[in-house]
Design an enzyme around this catalytic site. Structure first.
Site, PDB file in Angstrom:
ATOM      1  CE  LYS A 140       5.632  17.497 -14.799  1.00 39.64           C
ATOM      2  NZ  LYS A 140       5.887  16.209 -15.348  1.00 39.64           N
ATOM      3  CG  HIS A 199      -0.093  11.032 -26.982  1.00 42.26           C
ATOM      4  ND1 HIS A 199      -0.630  11.587 -25.848  1.00 42.26           N
ATOM      5  CD2 HIS A 199       1.146  10.627 -26.641  1.00 42.26           C
ATOM      6  CE1 HIS A 199       0.262  11.524 -24.864  1.00 42.26           C
ATOM      7  NE2 HIS A 199       1.338  10.942 -25.325  1.00 42.26           N
ATOM      8  CG  HIS A 258       7.141  10.979 -26.289  1.00 42.65           C
ATOM      9  ND1 HIS A 258       5.769  10.915 -26.431  1.00 42.65           N
ATOM     10  CD2 HIS A 258       7.382  11.949 -25.361  1.00 42.65           C
ATOM     11  CE1 HIS A 258       5.210  11.792 -25.612  1.00 42.65           C
ATOM     12  NE2 HIS A 258       6.165  12.422 -24.952  1.00 42.65           N
ATOM     13  CG  HIS A 294       2.311  15.670 -25.090  1.00 36.30           C
ATOM     14  ND1 HIS A 294       3.063  16.832 -25.086  1.00 36.30           N
ATOM     15  CD2 HIS A 294       3.114  14.705 -24.572  1.00 36.30           C
ATOM     16  CE1 HIS A 294       4.259  16.567 -24.569  1.00 36.30           C
ATOM     17  NE2 HIS A 294       4.314  15.290 -24.255  1.00 36.30           N
ATOM     18  CG  ASN A 342      -1.509  16.941 -21.589  1.00 39.13           C
ATOM     19  OD1 ASN A 342      -0.774  15.964 -21.557  1.00 39.13           O
ATOM     20  ND2 ASN A 342      -2.412  17.188 -20.658  1.00 39.13           N
ATOM     21  NE  ARG A 386      -4.173  -1.834   1.751  1.00 37.72           N
ATOM     22  CZ  ARG A 386      -4.136  -2.966   2.432  1.00 37.72           C
ATOM     23  NH1 ARG A 386      -3.201  -3.166   3.342  1.00 37.72           N
ATOM     24  NH2 ARG A 386      -5.032  -3.898   2.201  1.00 37.72           N
ATOM     25  CD  GLU A 396       7.850  16.025 -23.385  1.00 33.53           C
ATOM     26  OE1 GLU A 396       7.114  16.997 -23.133  1.00 33.53           O
ATOM     27  OE2 GLU A 396       7.419  14.954 -23.872  1.00 33.53           O
ATOM     28  NE  ARG A 456       1.004  16.992 -13.786  1.00 33.78           N
ATOM     29  CZ  ARG A 456       1.549  16.152 -12.933  1.00 33.78           C
ATOM     30  NH1 ARG A 456       1.168  16.139 -11.675  1.00 33.78           N
ATOM     31  NH2 ARG A 456       2.481  15.309 -13.314  1.00 33.78           N
ATOM     32  CE  LYS A 507      -0.285  13.566 -15.005  1.00 31.74           C
ATOM     33  NZ  LYS A 507      -0.551  13.916 -16.396  1.00 31.74           N
ATOM     34  CD  GLU A 529      -3.262  16.485 -16.642  1.00 29.76           C
ATOM     35  OE1 GLU A 529      -2.290  15.830 -16.281  1.00 29.76           O
ATOM     36  OE2 GLU A 529      -3.708  16.505 -17.797  1.00 29.76           O
TER      37      GLU A 529
HETATM   38  N1  LIG Z   1       5.431  10.377 -15.224  1.00 30.77           N
HETATM   39  C1  LIG Z   1       5.423  11.416 -16.031  1.00 30.77           C
HETATM   40  O1  LIG Z   1       5.007  12.519 -15.662  1.00 30.77           O
HETATM   41  C2  LIG Z   1       5.973  11.261 -17.407  1.00 30.77           C
HETATM   42  C3  LIG Z   1       6.179  12.387 -18.218  1.00 30.77           C
HETATM   43  C4  LIG Z   1       6.766  12.197 -19.472  1.00 30.77           C
HETATM   44  C5  LIG Z   1       7.110  10.920 -19.896  1.00 30.77           C
HETATM   45  N2  LIG Z   1       6.887   9.852 -19.085  1.00 30.77           N
HETATM   46  C6  LIG Z   1       7.274   8.501 -19.483  1.00 30.77           C
HETATM   47  O2  LIG Z   1       8.689   8.496 -19.630  1.00 30.77           O
HETATM   48  C7  LIG Z   1       9.046   7.444 -20.515  1.00 30.77           C
HETATM   49  C8  LIG Z   1      10.135   7.925 -21.432  1.00 30.77           C
HETATM   50  O3  LIG Z   1      11.251   8.278 -20.642  1.00 30.77           O
HETATM   51  P1  LIG Z   1      12.698   8.499 -21.266  1.00 30.77           P
HETATM   52  O4  LIG Z   1      12.584   9.354 -22.462  1.00 30.77           O
HETATM   53  O5  LIG Z   1      13.568   8.914 -20.152  1.00 30.77           O
HETATM   54  O6  LIG Z   1      13.069   7.062 -21.835  1.00 30.77           O
HETATM   55  P2  LIG Z   1      13.741   5.767 -21.152  1.00 30.77           P
HETATM   56  O7  LIG Z   1      13.486   5.702 -19.713  1.00 30.77           O
HETATM   57  O8  LIG Z   1      13.319   4.610 -21.986  1.00 30.77           O
HETATM   58  O9  LIG Z   1      15.275   6.032 -21.389  1.00 30.77           O
HETATM   59  C9  LIG Z   1      15.747   6.139 -22.694  1.00 30.77           C
HETATM   60  C10 LIG Z   1      16.968   5.263 -22.943  1.00 30.77           C
HETATM   61  O10 LIG Z   1      18.080   5.883 -22.357  1.00 30.77           O
HETATM   62  C11 LIG Z   1      18.824   4.952 -21.583  1.00 30.77           C
HETATM   63  N3  LIG Z   1      19.450   5.736 -20.526  1.00 30.77           N
HETATM   64  C12 LIG Z   1      18.870   6.239 -19.427  1.00 30.77           C
HETATM   65  N4  LIG Z   1      19.729   7.015 -18.766  1.00 30.77           N
HETATM   66  C13 LIG Z   1      20.877   6.998 -19.467  1.00 30.77           C
HETATM   67  C14 LIG Z   1      22.131   7.618 -19.306  1.00 30.77           C
HETATM   68  N5  LIG Z   1      22.350   8.488 -18.313  1.00 30.77           N
HETATM   69  N6  LIG Z   1      23.110   7.367 -20.205  1.00 30.77           N
HETATM   70  C15 LIG Z   1      22.882   6.540 -21.256  1.00 30.77           C
HETATM   71  N7  LIG Z   1      21.704   5.933 -21.478  1.00 30.77           N
HETATM   72  C16 LIG Z   1      20.720   6.161 -20.588  1.00 30.77           C
HETATM   73  C17 LIG Z   1      17.808   3.949 -21.140  1.00 30.77           C
HETATM   74  O11 LIG Z   1      18.399   2.713 -20.871  1.00 30.77           O
HETATM   75  C18 LIG Z   1      16.886   3.876 -22.357  1.00 30.77           C
HETATM   76  O12 LIG Z   1      17.372   2.961 -23.285  1.00 30.77           O
HETATM   77  C19 LIG Z   1       7.772   7.006 -21.213  1.00 30.77           C
HETATM   78  O13 LIG Z   1       7.359   5.767 -20.705  1.00 30.77           O
HETATM   79  C20 LIG Z   1       6.756   8.085 -20.834  1.00 30.77           C
HETATM   80  O14 LIG Z   1       5.451   7.590 -20.757  1.00 30.77           O
HETATM   81  C21 LIG Z   1       6.338  10.005 -17.855  1.00 30.77           C
END
Ligand SMILES: NC(=O)c1ccc[n+]([C@@H]2O[C@H](COP(=O)([O-])OP(=O)(O)OC[C@H]3O[C@@H](n4cnc5c(N)ncnc54)[C@H](O)[C@@H]3O)[C@@H](O)[C@H]2O)c1
Length: 364
Positions: A229, A254, A267, A250, A247, A123, A187, A243, A145, A239
């Site tokens: 942010k 999307h 993305h 997006h 988007n 939990r 972003e 917030r 999130k 949101e």
């Molecule tokens: N929670 C939220 O508010 C929110 C907001 C935006 C996106 N997201 C989510 O974030 C995700 C995308 O995140 P991302 O773009 O960070 O991608 P990711 O987490 O897949 O990382 C991208 C790649 O970079 C590699 N990597 C990570 N750190 C590294 C480093 N320091 N050096 C070398 N390689 C490294 C990882 O292994 C991966 O292959 C999606 O799932 C999306 O839905 C969430």
């Protein structure tokens, strides 16, 4: 550097938490000691790539704790209920209990997966986000999130679960491939467009330094972008209104990612094209001039981000926008830029106007 000297900004929400900027991985342990007296056991959730690069540095500061490293493969497909269940099994085998603390070490995928795990394990157990991608540092680690995906869609199973702290070490970005940097830049430019015209100008004037990864300029970029942010989620954590501005780009992005089945467009590229489509629509609505649309296109282009896409059917893309979570009562709700430092929620865009915006970003 002592803890008191670390730069931080505070998310002020139902439960406030600090976002440390430029905080060495090795010093996280000292912070945990100062904050969480009852913690003895730590689970670091990370992926294979990040573990190899940074787990040792992080663990150096955690010698007083019982630490288990839970490593998953890299990739979006890891944000699944199956992986969540496997993490739970592994955590129980390690003797995790309600006093265990989770460190999410990685990009947005790890932040979302480990964060969701922390939100439901017994939990809810304490969570620290340690973002290692640009996107995670300026965006996903802040705001609480967390989610895993479902075959019906991305982030369908999720929660608002703020971390106890975000610990951002800029040096982890040195190893990030440029293709991943682009996702974060899209972003960050979006953040500038929403609230900070000064940041937009910063991106315009610092092109060379950003491309050369000048550490001083990157520090400023991450700090200013993550501040946008923090400011927004501090005012609207769940949101309910403001917030939604995050988007921007997006709804279009999307739809494009879905139309292309998440192949051939990242993305960040989807967001970039989405920002341009939103800018065209904003221009049609009298919210920005043609010259401002050109500035946005030029800036995205400067950083290698696409401003158009080939061979897509605008009608299909329009149709896909019907599934957008922001829509209400069948009406499409869109975020539109107003100039280059402000954005608005638009409830009056017609399908014809949206279609027209799509047509302007589709090349033959
Ligand atoms: N929670 C939220 O508010 C929110 C907001 C935006 C996106 N997201 C989510 O974030 C995700 C995308 O995140 P991302 O773009 O960070 O991608 P990711 O987490 O897949 O990382 C991208 C790649 O970079 C590699 N990597 C990570 N750190 C590294 C480093 N320091 N050096 C070398 N390689 C490294 C990882 O292994 C991966 O292959 C999606 O799932 C999306 O839905 C969430």
């Amino acid at each position: 550097m002592s803890l008191a000297e670390l730069q931080k900004i505070e998310v002020t929400a139902a439960r406030s938490y600090p976002v440390f900027l430029g905080a060495p991985l090795e010093e996280l342990g000292e912070y945990l000691h100062s904050q969480f007296k009852d913690v003895e056991h730590i689970l670091i959730v990370t992926n294979q790539v990040v573990a190899e690069l940074y787990a040792e540095r992080l663990q150096k500061g955690l010698l007083d704790y019982r630490v288990n490293l839970l490593t998953v493969p890299a990739g979006e497909t890891e944000k699944s209920l199956e992986r969540l269940s496997q993490l739970t099994t592994a955590a129980l085998r390690c003797g995790a209990d309600r006093h265990t603390l989770v460190i999410a070490l990685g990009g947005g995928v790890i932040g979302d997966l480990a964060g969701f795990f922390a939100s439901v394990f017994m939990r809810g157990i304490r969570l620290i986000q340690v973002p290692t991608t640009l996107l995670a540092q300026v965006d996903s680690s802040i705001g609480g999130k967390v989610a895993v995906n479902h075959p019906a869609g991305k982030n369908i199973i999720g929660a608002f679960y703020p971390p106890r702290a975000v610990w951002t070490d800029f040096t982890t970005l040195e190893s990030l491939p440029w293709s991943e940097v682009e996702n974060g830049l899209a972003e960050s430019i979006k953040h500038a467009l929403i609230t900070d015209s000064g940041l937009f100008e910063f991106f315009e004037t610092q092109e060379e330094s950003i491309k050369q990864r000048d550490p001083v300029i990157w520090r400023e970029m991450v700090t200013r972008s993550s501040t946008v942010k923090v400011t927004i989620v501090s005012q609207d954590e769940q949101e309910q209104g403001l917030r939604a501005l995050l988007n921007l780009g997006h709804s279009f992005g999307h739809a494009l990612e879905t139309a292309m089945n998440y192949r051939g467009v990242t993305h960040g590229q989807g967001v970039s094209i989405g920002l341009v489509a939103a800018a065209y629509l904003a221009n049609a609505k009298g919210l920005m001039t043609g010259a401002e649309v050109d500035r946005i296109k030029h800036l995205l282009n400067t950083y290698g981000l696409p401003i158009e896409i080939k061979g897509q059917d605008p009608e299909v893309l329009l149709h896909l926008m019907q599934a957008d979570k922001k829509n209400q009562g069948g009406r499409k709700i869109l975020i539109l830029p107003q100039g280059t430092g402000q954005a608005v929620i638009a409830r009056d865009c017609t399908d014809a106007e949206i279609l027209d915006a799509w047509k302007q970003v589709i090349s033959v």
